[in-house]
Design a protein around this motif. Structure first.
Motif, PDB file in Angstrom:
ATOM      1  N   ASP A 147     -20.299  39.111 -93.475  1.00 40.78           N
ATOM      2  CA  ASP A 147     -21.627  38.579 -93.742  1.00 40.78           C
ATOM      3  C   ASP A 147     -21.723  38.229 -95.231  1.00 40.78           C
ATOM      4  OD1 ASP A 147     -24.549  39.515 -94.845  1.00 40.78           O
ATOM      5  OD2 ASP A 147     -24.693  38.438 -92.942  1.00 40.78           O
ATOM      6  N   LEU A 177     -21.786  29.020 -92.273  1.00 42.66           N
ATOM      7  CA  LEU A 177     -22.380  29.639 -93.462  1.00 42.66           C
ATOM      8  C   LEU A 177     -21.407  29.604 -94.634  1.00 42.66           C
ATOM      9  CD1 LEU A 177     -24.212  32.811 -92.059  1.00 42.66           C
ATOM     10  CD2 LEU A 177     -25.260  30.750 -92.998  1.00 42.66           C
ATOM     11  N   TRP A 178     -20.157  29.986 -94.377  1.00 40.11           N
ATOM     12  CA  TRP A 178     -19.177  30.043 -95.458  1.00 40.11           C
ATOM     13  C   TRP A 178     -18.793  28.655 -95.949  1.00 40.11           C
ATOM     14  CZ3 TRP A 178     -18.195  33.868 -98.535  1.00 40.11           C
ATOM     15  CH2 TRP A 178     -18.417  35.179 -98.105  1.00 40.11           C
ATOM     16  N   GLU A 228     -20.703  26.338 -96.593  1.00 35.76           N
ATOM     17  CA  GLU A 228     -21.719  25.902 -97.551  1.00 35.76           C
ATOM     18  C   GLU A 228     -21.643  26.660 -98.870  1.00 35.76           C
ATOM     19  OE1 GLU A 228     -23.772  23.350 -97.028  1.00 35.76           O
ATOM     20  OE2 GLU A 228     -22.729  23.064 -95.119  1.00 35.76           O
TER      21      GLU A 228
END
Length: 410
Positions: free
Chosen positions: A117, A171-172, A174
């Motif tokens: 996360d 997510l990663w 970005e």
């Protein structure tokens, strides 16, 4: 090491780096040793070494006795002069190391998580950076060279294999890792693929320094690789050189292997640590971390041996393909496995390769890596030091205003 130094006065800064890099590779040497290695005159090296000693980068450690003539003064890199922080963002843990100038890990931190996360990774990384920075600040005469970050290019990829949350990869994608963690303004930050970083570490700090051309194989949650040619790590035009995961190999023979409707499997699905953990789970064993296999539970011995056999067979196939194309001097295999299991795996690969290698290729040395689970973090930490100090012809365009190593790090 590649190329040669120069005795021209205009190139003193370049030669200074060259001599320092030579000493770091030798670990210990005299001025004569360094002159021979750098292809410089003894007088030129003597002046450079004296300057490096005055700036605190090298120190005298005694004399070499027993040879003709006067005893030679021996020098080593001053471990406490320069430090670097390395972070490895893994799929199951964040590793942080503080590396000194002699290439030794003087502090380390590891933070486990179920999945990477970004918020959890940032907090853990910032805490490690703050702790290590404070440690360097308390060391008299020390300088922090920078921060190196190692991470898989597809950190959220293969979510099905690892049961990661959907959307994690997006997510990663970005996130810009160069500005992801909290660092002091102006601190050098370097980012590299985790497997490539492991190859950097083996080249700079392990037995990879013995070879100019080798393939480094890194078995982590997923398998990866690093290619060294001419004494330098080659990442390729897309930074994805030696990405061994997709390499086709024969299907797995493990009873618990996922059925894949294809004539070939990929190396990733046979020689990765997640395959071992899934196999143990299929055998009814609740082992979720590779490190829990040390000491090896009795009930896990046969399932682990089955995986070692299957993994070694796949690696032998892959090494034949690699050798057919690249003709490397060596194949260096490292992993996150406990060292006893790792040694067993390398021995099996050596045996299987010798049995299966076809006529027409020159067999490379197949060796065990020396750095183990910390290889990627150590490689990350070595990047800022290399960026600052490794010989680089671009320094010749700087003129004298950089002021040498001491000036750049003051």
């Amino acid at each position: 090491m590649s190329g040669k130094g120069s005795n021209s006065a205009k190139l003193r800064q370049y030669n200074e780096r060259f001599v320092l890099q030579a000493l770091r590779q030798l670990r210990e040497g005299s001025k004569s040793d360094l002159a021979r290695m750098a292809h410089l005159t003894p007088a030129a090296v003597a002046g450079i070494v004296d300057g490096l000693e005055k700036a605190g980068f090298v120190k005298q450690v005694g004399k070499r006795l027993g040879l003709r003539g006067s005893p030679s003064v021996l020098y080593r890199p001053n471990a406490n002069r320069l430090y670097s922080i390395g972070l490895k963002i893994g799929r199951r843990a964040l590793q942080a190391v503080l590396l000194d100038f002699a290439g030794e890990v003087c502090a380390s931190i590891e933070r486990d998580y179920d999945f990477p996360d970004p918020a959890v990774v940032r907090r853990a990384g910032n805490a490690a950076i703050a702790e290590f920075s404070a440690q360097v600040a308390r060391t008299e005469g020390a300088t922090l060279a920078g921060l190196g970050i190692a991470a898989p290019y597809y950190l959220g990829g293969w979510s099905e294999e690892l049961e990661l949350p959907q959307g994690l990869g997006a997510l990663w994608q970005e996130i810009d890792l160069k500005i992801f963690f909290k660092t002091d303004p102006g601190l050098l930050v370097c980012v590299e693929n985790d497997a490539t970083a492991a190859a950097h570490a083996e080249l700079a700090l392990g037995q990879g320094s013995r070879f100019r051309d080798f393939m480094h194989i890194s078995i982590d949650s997923f398998i990866g690789g690093g290619l060294v040619l001419g004494g330098k790590v080659h990442a390729g035009p897309h930074g994805n050189s030696a990405a061994l995961g997709p390499l086709p190999v024969s299907p797995s023979t493990l009873s618990g292997a996922a059925a894949r409707p294809a004539r070939y499997s990929s190396l990733l699905h046979r020689a990765s640590a997640y395959v071992l953990l899934n196999h143990l789970r299929a055998c009814g064993l609740s082992i979720t971390r590779v490190r829990d296999l040390e000491p090896l539970p009795k009930e896990a011995r046969q399932p682990v041996q089955d995986w070692l056999d299957d993994c070694a067979a796949a690696l032998a196939e892959a090494i034949i393909a690699i050798t057919s194309i690249l003709d490397p001097e060596a194949i260096i295999i490292d992993s996150i496995l406990p060292r006893a299991l790792h040694s067993d795996l390398v021995a099996q690969v050596q045996r299987r390769f010798s049995q299966a290698a076809p006529i027409g290729i020159v067999a490379p040395q197949i060796l065990s890596g020396t750095l183990g689970p910390q290889a990627s973090a150590m490689g990350a930490a070595s990047l800022p030091i290399s960026a600052l100090l490794a010989p680089d012809s671009s320094i010749l365009m700087l003129g004298d205003e950089a002021g040498g190593l001491a000036g750049r790090l003051s």
